[in-house]
Design a protein around this motif. Sequence first.
Motif, mmCIF file in Angstrom:
data_model
loop_
_atom_site.group_PDB
_atom_site.id
_atom_site.type_symbol
_atom_site.label_atom_id
_atom_site.label_comp_id
_atom_site.label_asym_id
_atom_site.label_seq_id
_atom_site.Cartn_x
_atom_site.Cartn_y
_atom_site.Cartn_z
ATOM 1 N N VAL A 98 -3.531 1.006 -3.429
ATOM 2 C CA VAL A 98 -3.388 -0.304 -3.013
ATOM 3 C C VAL A 98 -3.016 -1.149 -4.395
ATOM 4 O O VAL A 98 -2.727 -2.537 -4.031
ATOM 5 N N TRP A 156 0.169 -5.345 2.892
ATOM 6 C CA TRP A 156 -1.250 -5.856 2.789
ATOM 7 C C TRP A 156 -1.145 -6.897 4.019
ATOM 8 O O TRP A 156 -0.446 -7.999 3.831
ATOM 9 N N ASN A 173 0.884 -1.078 -0.249
ATOM 10 C CA ASN A 173 -0.171 0.168 0.024
ATOM 11 C C ASN A 173 0.923 1.108 0.059
ATOM 12 O O ASN A 173 1.655 1.179 0.491
ATOM 13 N N SER A 217 2.863 0.397 3.315
ATOM 14 C CA SER A 217 2.759 -0.446 4.531
ATOM 15 C C SER A 217 2.415 -1.885 3.437
ATOM 16 O O SER A 217 2.176 -1.931 2.450
ATOM 17 N N GLY A 222 -3.868 -8.470 5.253
ATOM 18 C CA GLY A 222 -5.407 -8.903 5.315
ATOM 19 C C GLY A 222 -6.298 -8.033 6.074
ATOM 20 O O GLY A 222 -6.415 -6.789 5.855
ATOM 21 N N MET A 223 -6.878 -8.271 7.139
ATOM 22 C CA MET A 223 -7.841 -7.508 8.022
ATOM 23 C C MET A 223 -7.078 -6.518 8.840
ATOM 24 O O MET A 223 -7.810 -5.575 9.265
ATOM 25 N N ILE A 224 -5.742 -6.656 9.096
ATOM 26 C CA ILE A 224 -5.282 -5.919 10.074
ATOM 27 C C ILE A 224 -4.257 -4.898 9.384
ATOM 28 O O ILE A 224 -3.515 -5.091 8.443
ATOM 29 N N ALA A 225 -4.347 -3.733 9.812
ATOM 30 C CA ALA A 225 -3.687 -2.572 9.017
ATOM 31 C C ALA A 225 -2.163 -2.783 9.667
ATOM 32 O O ALA A 225 -1.773 -2.861 10.793
ATOM 33 N N GLY A 226 -1.263 -2.597 8.866
ATOM 34 C CA GLY A 226 0.142 -2.857 9.032
ATOM 35 C C GLY A 226 0.840 -1.492 9.345
ATOM 36 O O GLY A 226 0.284 -0.244 9.359
ATOM 37 N N GLU A 227 2.053 -1.452 10.023
ATOM 38 C CA GLU A 227 2.805 -0.289 10.236
ATOM 39 C C GLU A 227 3.162 0.500 8.999
ATOM 40 O O GLU A 227 3.336 -0.123 7.880
ATOM 41 N N LEU A 228 3.235 1.829 9.048
ATOM 42 C CA LEU A 228 3.726 2.686 7.949
ATOM 43 C C LEU A 228 4.955 2.865 8.166
ATOM 44 O O LEU A 228 5.359 3.230 9.194
#
Lengths: 115, 113
Positions: A51, A96, A32, A94, A98-104
Motif C-alpha cells: 500500500v 486507493w 496499491n 489499483s 477510500g472504502m471501496i476497492a478499485g479495479e485491478l
Amino acid sequence: SQTIHQWPATLVQPVGSPLSLECTVEGTSNPNLYWYRQAAGRGLQLLFYSVGIGQISSEVPQNLSASRPQDRQFILSSKKLLLSDSGFYLCAWSSWTGMIAGELFFGEGSRLTVL
Amino acid sequence: AQSVTQLDSHVSVSEGTPVLLRCNYSSSYSPSLFWYVQHPNKGLQLLLKYTSAATLVKGINGFEAEFKKSETSFHLTKPSAHMSDAAEYFCVVSDFGGFKTIFGAGTRLFVKA
C-alpha cells in the motif's frame, strides 16, 4: 493514461539461481501494488501486496520476497529458485479509493520456467 | 479472513444458451466483489464489480451478476452465450479499502457451436 510495465516477459532459470522480476506503473501516484502467481490449471494466488513505499504484506510463506523501493516500482525476488516456483507471474495495481476497492489493472505477465 | 470459491472448474454450454458461473464468498466485512475474464494468451479484463450499491450488477458483453448476501453468492450470468465468450473467468473478493484482493480458482467456459 495509466500504464503498467512488467519484465522480463519470459525467463528460464536453473534451480538455485536468483530471480528478479520488475514492475513499474506510470500515470498514477500511490497505487496499491500486487504480485500474483498463476500456475498451470490453477487460479491466481496472491503473493504480496503493498500500500506504500517499503510496506509489503506477504500472503504465502515461501522463498520469494518483494520490495517497493519507489512509489510506482514493485520487485519480486528470490535468492534461490525452486522447481515449484515455475509459473506465470502477474503484477497489478489499483487506486486507493477510500472504502471501496478499485479495479485491478494487470501487466502482461512474466512466464518463469525453473529447470 | 476472506475467501472465494468457484463451484465449477469447467462449464460447457452451446452457443445461444444461457451461461451460469457460480461463486460463493466469505468475508468479515462488507466485501467488494468482481468478475474478471482471461482469454487465452491475454491479460485479465474486468467484467463487472459490486461495491455495495445495486445488488444486480451489469457488466460488459452482456454479462451480469447478482449479489445475494443471505447466500454469500455472486453468480455470473449471461442470457445467450457467444463463441467469443470462451475463456477463463475469475470471481474476486476484496476487503475494506481493497488492500487484499483474493481470486477464485477460476472457471473455464467452453462454448460449443
